[in-house]
Design a protein around this motif. Structure first.
Motif, PDB file in Angstrom:
ATOM      1  N   THR A  99      -9.769  -1.045   1.436  1.00 56.21           N
ATOM      2  CA  THR A  99     -11.046  -0.352   1.616  1.00 56.21           C
ATOM      3  C   THR A  99     -11.926  -1.175   2.533  1.00 56.21           C
ATOM      4  OG1 THR A  99     -11.949  -1.414  -0.372  1.00 56.21           O
ATOM      5  CG2 THR A  99     -11.010   0.790  -0.653  1.00 56.21           C
ATOM      6  N   GLU A 146       0.839  -1.200   0.000  1.00 56.30           N
ATOM      7  CA  GLU A 146       0.000   0.000   0.000  1.00 56.30           C
ATOM      8  C   GLU A 146       0.879   1.258   0.000  1.00 56.30           C
ATOM      9  OE1 GLU A 146      -4.225   0.998   2.046  1.00 56.30           O
ATOM     10  OE2 GLU A 146      -2.640   0.382   3.423  1.00 56.30           O
ATOM     11  N   LYS A 167      -4.488  -1.126  -2.487  1.00 54.21           N
ATOM     12  CA  LYS A 167      -5.205  -0.220  -1.594  1.00 54.21           C
ATOM     13  C   LYS A 167      -6.180  -1.046  -0.761  1.00 54.21           C
ATOM     14  CE  LYS A 167      -8.923   1.179  -4.704  1.00 54.21           C
ATOM     15  NZ  LYS A 167      -9.593   2.300  -5.355  1.00 54.21           N
ATOM     16  N   THR A 215      -4.043  -2.061  -7.386  1.00 54.24           N
ATOM     17  CA  THR A 215      -4.159  -0.767  -8.058  1.00 54.24           C
ATOM     18  C   THR A 215      -3.622  -0.881  -9.490  1.00 54.24           C
ATOM     19  OG1 THR A 215      -1.961  -0.028  -7.393  1.00 54.24           O
ATOM     20  CG2 THR A 215      -3.787   0.451  -5.860  1.00 54.24           C
TER      21      THR A 215
END
Length: 153
Positions: free
Chosen positions: A91, A83, A89, A105
């Protein structure tokens, strides 16, 4: 066949030592190639590969930990590193507030694309090209049985 706890026979010991040695040497070669070509560790590469193959390029952290076969704390460390590098990423999960998604990503996909040709080359040169097609089938069958037994535990 030996009873549990008995010493390994010379034949069994030869197989065990060869398995360990080949595994360590393969891991070293792969780690070196991934670091050289993309600055990734083997563990980070595995995380990216699992995310790439997942639906939507994302997995719940708990599912990802099972897939890469590491502890949740170890995975958290790896995902944190990825990250920070912008390759993954995290969430929150809308349907389960306790769950967190790890998602590949665009930069993560590019990093994976950059190292994959070299990774495939190392695997091919160090393993696949050394074995006959029959040996490849035998190795795949044998190690799948071993993995299946260990997953049952």
């Amino acid at each position: 066949m030996n009873e549990a706890g008995d010493a390994l026979s010379p034949r069994e010991l030869r197989a065990w030592v060869a398995f360990l040695t080949a595994g360590h040497l393969m891991d070293h070669e792969i780690e070196r190639q991934l670091k050289r070509d993309g600055g990734l560790s083997h563990a980070e590469f595995e995380v990216l590969v699992r995310l790439r193959s997942a639906e939507g390029n994302r997995l719940r952290m708990s599912d990802l930990a099972r897939e890469v076969m590491v502890s949740k704390s170890r995975l958290t460390y790896q995902v944190t590193q990825l990250e920070r590098a912008g390759l993954v990423k995290r969430t929150g999960c809308e349907s389960d507030r306790r769950s967190v998604w790890a998602e590949l990503t665009h930069d993560g996909a590019e990093a994976l694309d950059k190292v994959r040709p070299g990774h495939r080359r190392v695997v091919r040169e160090a393993l696949i090209d050394v074995l006959t097609p029959a040996e490849i089938d035998l190795l795949g069958d044998a190690l799948s049985r071993v993995a299946g037994r260990l997953r049952e535990r």
